[in-house]
Design a protein around this motif. Structure first.
Motif, PDB file in Angstrom:
ATOM      1  N   LEU A 106       0.845  -1.197   0.000  1.00 25.60           N
ATOM      2  CA  LEU A 106       0.000   0.000   0.000  1.00 25.60           C
ATOM      3  C   LEU A 106       0.878   1.244   0.000  1.00 25.60           C
ATOM      4  CD1 LEU A 106      -2.947  -0.551   2.508  1.00 25.60           C
ATOM      5  CD2 LEU A 106      -3.148   0.110   0.123  1.00 25.60           C
ATOM      6  N   PRO A 107       0.447   2.320  -0.664  1.00 22.03           N
ATOM      7  CA  PRO A 107       1.192   3.584  -0.572  1.00 22.03           C
ATOM      8  C   PRO A 107       1.152   4.108   0.858  1.00 22.03           C
ATOM      9  CG  PRO A 107      -0.461   3.651  -2.330  1.00 22.03           C
ATOM     10  CD  PRO A 107      -0.748   2.442  -1.509  1.00 22.03           C
ATOM     11  N   PRO A 108       2.072   5.016   1.228  1.00 20.03           N
ATOM     12  CA  PRO A 108       1.987   5.660   2.546  1.00 20.03           C
ATOM     13  C   PRO A 108       0.622   6.327   2.731  1.00 20.03           C
ATOM     14  CG  PRO A 108       4.063   6.196   1.468  1.00 20.03           C
ATOM     15  CD  PRO A 108       3.233   5.479   0.449  1.00 20.03           C
ATOM     16  N   ARG A 109       0.174   6.334   3.968  1.00 15.54           N
ATOM     17  CA  ARG A 109      -1.177   6.844   4.242  1.00 15.54           C
ATOM     18  C   ARG A 109      -1.347   8.287   3.779  1.00 15.54           C
ATOM     19  NH1 ARG A 109      -3.824   5.827  10.010  1.00 15.54           N
ATOM     20  NH2 ARG A 109      -3.728   3.732   9.100  1.00 15.54           N
ATOM     21  N   ALA A 110      -0.321   9.128   3.978  1.00 13.45           N
ATOM     22  CA  ALA A 110      -0.424  10.534   3.563  1.00 13.45           C
ATOM     23  C   ALA A 110      -0.616  10.647   2.054  1.00 13.45           C
ATOM     24  CB  ALA A 110       0.818  11.302   4.002  1.00 13.45           C
ATOM     25  N   LEU A 111       0.103   9.819   1.313  1.00 13.76           N
ATOM     26  CA  LEU A 111      -0.023   9.844  -0.139  1.00 13.76           C
ATOM     27  C   LEU A 111      -1.388   9.349  -0.576  1.00 13.76           C
ATOM     28  CD1 LEU A 111       1.097  10.260  -2.946  1.00 13.76           C
ATOM     29  CD2 LEU A 111       2.294   8.068  -2.761  1.00 13.76           C
ATOM     30  N   LEU A 112      -1.885   8.291   0.078  1.00 15.84           N
ATOM     31  CA  LEU A 112      -3.206   7.764  -0.261  1.00 15.84           C
ATOM     32  C   LEU A 112      -4.295   8.797   0.032  1.00 15.84           C
ATOM     33  CD1 LEU A 112      -4.229   5.096  -1.423  1.00 15.84           C
ATOM     34  CD2 LEU A 112      -4.637   4.316   0.914  1.00 15.84           C
ATOM     35  N   LEU A 113      -4.148   9.512   1.155  1.00 19.08           N
ATOM     36  CA  LEU A 113      -5.126  10.560   1.486  1.00 19.08           C
ATOM     37  C   LEU A 113      -5.062  11.705   0.483  1.00 19.08           C
ATOM     38  CD1 LEU A 113      -4.773  10.728   5.377  1.00 19.08           C
ATOM     39  CD2 LEU A 113      -6.754   9.920   4.076  1.00 19.08           C
ATOM     40  N   ALA A 114      -3.855  12.056   0.040  1.00 16.45           N
ATOM     41  CA  ALA A 114      -3.724  13.126  -0.947  1.00 16.45           C
ATOM     42  C   ALA A 114      -4.342  12.720  -2.284  1.00 16.45           C
ATOM     43  CB  ALA A 114      -2.243  13.482  -1.130  1.00 16.45           C
ATOM     44  N   LEU A 115      -4.149  11.472  -2.676  1.00 15.24           N
ATOM     45  CA  LEU A 115      -4.789  10.976  -3.897  1.00 15.24           C
ATOM     46  C   LEU A 115      -6.307  11.001  -3.753  1.00 15.24           C
ATOM     47  CD1 LEU A 115      -2.421   7.990  -4.687  1.00 15.24           C
ATOM     48  CD2 LEU A 115      -2.983   9.821  -6.302  1.00 15.24           C
ATOM     49  N   ALA A 116      -6.801  10.577  -2.591  1.00 12.36           N
ATOM     50  CA  ALA A 116      -8.250  10.584  -2.355  1.00 12.36           C
ATOM     51  C   ALA A 116      -8.806  12.007  -2.401  1.00 12.36           C
ATOM     52  CB  ALA A 116      -8.564   9.929  -1.013  1.00 12.36           C
ATOM     53  N   ALA A 117      -8.056  12.966  -1.841  1.00  8.15           N
ATOM     54  CA  ALA A 117      -8.508  14.364  -1.859  1.00  8.15           C
ATOM     55  C   ALA A 117      -8.536  14.913  -3.281  1.00  8.15           C
ATOM     56  CB  ALA A 117      -7.582  15.212  -0.980  1.00  8.15           C
ATOM     57  N   THR A 118      -7.518  14.570  -4.077  1.00  9.41           N
ATOM     58  CA  THR A 118      -7.499  15.009  -5.476  1.00  9.41           C
ATOM     59  C   THR A 118      -8.699  14.478  -6.224  1.00  9.41           C
ATOM     60  OG1 THR A 118      -5.081  15.042  -5.465  1.00  9.41           O
ATOM     61  CG2 THR A 118      -6.157  14.951  -7.612  1.00  9.41           C
ATOM     62  N   MET A 119      -8.972  13.184  -6.045  1.00  8.11           N
ATOM     63  CA  MET A 119     -10.096  12.576  -6.734  1.00  8.11           C
ATOM     64  C   MET A 119     -11.424  13.098  -6.197  1.00  8.11           C
ATOM     65  SD  MET A 119      -8.498   8.730  -7.148  1.00  8.11           S
ATOM     66  CE  MET A 119      -9.644   8.083  -8.368  1.00  8.11           C
ATOM     67  N   ALA A 120     -11.453  13.477  -4.911  1.00  9.18           N
ATOM     68  CA  ALA A 120     -12.674  14.052  -4.336  1.00  9.18           C
ATOM     69  C   ALA A 120     -13.025  15.374  -5.012  1.00  9.18           C
ATOM     70  CB  ALA A 120     -12.500  14.258  -2.835  1.00  9.18           C
ATOM     71  N   ILE A 121     -12.016  16.236  -5.205  1.00 15.20           N
ATOM     72  CA  ILE A 121     -12.277  17.529  -5.851  1.00 15.20           C
ATOM     73  C   ILE A 121     -12.662  17.327  -7.304  1.00 15.20           C
ATOM     74  CG2 ILE A 121     -11.237  19.715  -6.562  1.00 15.20           C
ATOM     75  CD1 ILE A 121      -9.563  19.639  -4.026  1.00 15.20           C
ATOM     76  N   GLY A 122     -11.921  16.456  -8.002  1.00 12.32           N
ATOM     77  CA  GLY A 122     -12.265  16.190  -9.392  1.00 12.32           C
ATOM     78  C   GLY A 122     -13.666  15.633  -9.535  1.00 12.32           C
ATOM     79  N   ALA A 123     -14.042  14.732  -8.624  1.00 11.17           N
ATOM     80  CA  ALA A 123     -15.372  14.139  -8.683  1.00 11.17           C
ATOM     81  C   ALA A 123     -16.456  15.148  -8.308  1.00 11.17           C
ATOM     82  CB  ALA A 123     -15.439  12.934  -7.760  1.00 11.17           C
ATOM     83  N   ALA A 124     -16.158  16.038  -7.367  1.00  5.22           N
ATOM     84  CA  ALA A 124     -17.132  17.067  -7.000  1.00  5.22           C
ATOM     85  C   ALA A 124     -17.481  17.923  -8.214  1.00  5.22           C
ATOM     86  CB  ALA A 124     -16.570  17.941  -5.878  1.00  5.22           C
ATOM     87  N   CYS A 125     -16.447  18.316  -8.953  1.00  2.00           N
ATOM     88  CA  CYS A 125     -16.680  19.128 -10.153  1.00  2.00           C
ATOM     89  C   CYS A 125     -17.413  18.333 -11.226  1.00  2.00           C
ATOM     90  CB  CYS A 125     -15.351  19.632 -10.708  1.00  2.00           C
ATOM     91  SG  CYS A 125     -14.491  20.790  -9.628  1.00  2.00           S
ATOM     92  N   ALA A 126     -16.941  17.113 -11.486  1.00  2.18           N
ATOM     93  CA  ALA A 126     -17.501  16.325 -12.585  1.00  2.18           C
ATOM     94  C   ALA A 126     -18.938  15.912 -12.314  1.00  2.18           C
ATOM     95  CB  ALA A 126     -16.632  15.094 -12.825  1.00  2.18           C
ATOM     96  N   ASN A 127     -19.219  15.483 -11.101  1.00  2.00           N
ATOM     97  CA  ASN A 127     -20.570  15.003 -10.814  1.00  2.00           C
ATOM     98  C   ASN A 127     -21.576  16.138 -10.674  1.00  2.00           C
ATOM     99  OD1 ASN A 127     -20.640  11.865 -10.320  1.00  2.00           O
ATOM    100  ND2 ASN A 127     -18.674  12.607  -9.583  1.00  2.00           N
ATOM    101  N   ALA A 128     -21.132  17.286 -10.167  1.00  2.00           N
ATOM    102  CA  ALA A 128     -22.025  18.444 -10.163  1.00  2.00           C
ATOM    103  C   ALA A 128     -22.359  18.851 -11.587  1.00  2.00           C
ATOM    104  CB  ALA A 128     -21.373  19.601  -9.413  1.00  2.00           C
ATOM    105  N   MET A 129     -21.334  18.829 -12.452  1.00  2.00           N
ATOM    106  CA  MET A 129     -21.563  19.147 -13.860  1.00  2.00           C
ATOM    107  C   MET A 129     -22.556  18.172 -14.484  1.00  2.00           C
ATOM    108  SD  MET A 129     -20.680  17.962 -17.132  1.00  2.00           S
ATOM    109  CE  MET A 129     -19.287  16.897 -16.772  1.00  2.00           C
ATOM    110  N   ALA A 130     -22.335  16.864 -14.286  1.00  3.73           N
ATOM    111  CA  ALA A 130     -23.204  15.858 -14.898  1.00  3.73           C
ATOM    112  C   ALA A 130     -24.623  15.931 -14.354  1.00  3.73           C
ATOM    113  CB  ALA A 130     -22.618  14.469 -14.668  1.00  3.73           C
ATOM    114  N   ALA A 131     -24.751  16.262 -13.067  1.00  3.13           N
ATOM    115  CA  ALA A 131     -26.076  16.323 -12.458  1.00  3.13           C
ATOM    116  C   ALA A 131     -26.889  17.524 -12.942  1.00  3.13           C
ATOM    117  CB  ALA A 131     -25.944  16.369 -10.936  1.00  3.13           C
TER     118      ALA A 131
END
Length: 401
Positions: free
Chosen positions: A207-232
């Motif tokens: 597994l990646p280090p926890r800090a890196l995994l959290l940073a990846l999750a945060a990046t994908m969270a912002i990207g998904a917030a934008c994309a899903n709001a747009m699609a909705a």
């Protein structure tokens, strides 16, 4: 393993090609209800009597429950029984879609049913990531993830096509009846789990280090917030600008095709060349920012159509390559790692439509699109920062060796 092999008598273990096809079909069927809701929003809002905020809350319910399922159930997919998880989830999707077609006559039933649909989707997404890791050769996994993540714009394509073909003619509920049949058919077609060894049994778990995994999750969270709001809300926003629901549906259909093309092309390129996946994702999210501004300031139909296509292709084209990056950082723990990053995706998908709907209610759609563009700018910057973290982590690992 013997128990898992016996769990699906008469279902042979699939070839890589069939496994990939079934993963794609399962993901389309599981995500379809939420994108049908977005594309058919103008009809649902009028028929049920929802505000923009209440409509956004439906998507928050879906993605919130998906985040929970992704965290709780995803680790199971690393330990075998992955197709059984997919089958159970798709039967749930079918029942929910059937209820949406028949008994969802108010905001509360819609909200409850979207929670059920989200639980099923949150189970299927990480499980299909494990399917790719187990069955697809490493040299083809970029293409496989690009194709698998094309299930999401494929679902929006179906949702967009459903507006002029079904929603505007037979009514929005018939679209959900068709989705129920699709989910049931895919569930019945899934293969058996067989006796294929899991990554954990091969002794190759990282597994990646926890800090890196959290940073990846945060990046994908912002990207998904934008994309899903747009699609909705892109369909409702185009209609609010004075255009027909059918025109909005066609714009979504074109955007979905563009998004599929970008995801598959990037996946193929990642298999052939050592691409800087996170920096490419950063550029794509930034391209989505420009598309959101076009949707916020444009009023002519051609501007809104181009903005929609760019929002889907750029602002949502990053999904496959980011998942591929997570897979390469976490051999043997794909279900667990992508379960964590998908929880970020789903949390972003909760907050994005909810906040967009609230801003649209209070200040109008142009203000909501501008806010989305500002959020996307932060997401692009974070993706670039995470790329630097990944490089530093690889240097530390090489030094420790």
């Amino acid at each position: 393993l013997m128990a898992d092999a016996a769990a699906a008598p008469g279902r042979p273990e699939p070839s890589p090609g069939r496994a990939m096809g079934m993963a794609l079909a399962a993901q389309v069927a599981a995500i379809l209800p939420v994108f049908l809701m977005g594309a058919l929003g103008p009809f649902v809002i009028v028929d049920v009597g929802l505000t923009a905020f209440a409509f956004g809350a439906l998507f928050a319910a879906f993605y919130g429950s998906a985040a929970f399922a992704s965290l709780v159930l995803a680790p199971r997919a690393d330990r075998a029984g992955v197709w059984r998880l997919v089958r159970v989830a798709l039967v749930g999707t079918s029942l929910v879609a059937l209820a949406l077609a028949t008994v969802a006559n108010g905001a509360a039933p819609l909200f409850a049913l979207m929670i059920g649909a989200g639980l099923a989707n949150g189970t299927v997404q990480p499980a299909t990531n494990v399917v790719v890791a187990r069955y697809v050769p490493t040299r083809r996994q970029g293409f496989a993830f690009g194709l698998k993540q094309s299930a999401i714009p494929a679902a929006t394509l179906i949702g967009g096509a459903a507006v002029p073909l079904i929603g505007a003619t037979l009514g929005w509920r018939w679209s959900f009846a068709a989705a129920a049949l699709l989910a049931l058919a895919v569930a019945a077609s899934t293969p058996g789990d067989g006796a294929r060894r899991t990554w954990a049994e091969r002794g190759s778990v990282q597994l990646p280090p926890r800090a890196l995994l959290l940073a990846l999750a945060a990046t994908m969270a912002i990207g998904a917030a934008c994309a899903n709001a747009m699609a909705a809300f892109v369909s409702v926003s185009i209609v609010e600008s004075g255009h027909s629901p059918s025109s909005a549906g066609i714009a979504i259909l074109l955007g979905s095709v563009a998004s599929i093309t970008v995801r598959i092309a990037l996946g193929l390129a990642a298999d052939r060349w050592p691409l800087p996946l996170l920096r490419i994702a950063s550029g794509l999210i930034l391209g989505g920012v420009l598309a959101h501004l076009a949707l916020g300031f444009g009023s002519a139909l051609w501007v809104l159509v181009l903005g929609t296509v760019a929002a889907f292709a750029l602002g949502w084209g990053w999904s496959g390559i980011l998942l591929l990056a997570v897979l390469r950082l976490s051999p043997g723990a794909v279900g667990r790692a992508t379960g964590a990053t998908h929880s970020g995706v789903f949390i972003g998908a909760v907050l994005g439509p909810l906040c967009f709907g609230l801003i649209a209610d209070l200040h109008g759609f142009p203000a909501a699109w501008i806010a989305l563009a500002a959020l996307g700018t932060c997401g692009a910057a974070l993706a670039w920062f995470v790329a630097a973290l990944v490089g530093r982590d690889r240097e530390q690992r090489s030094l420790s060796c």
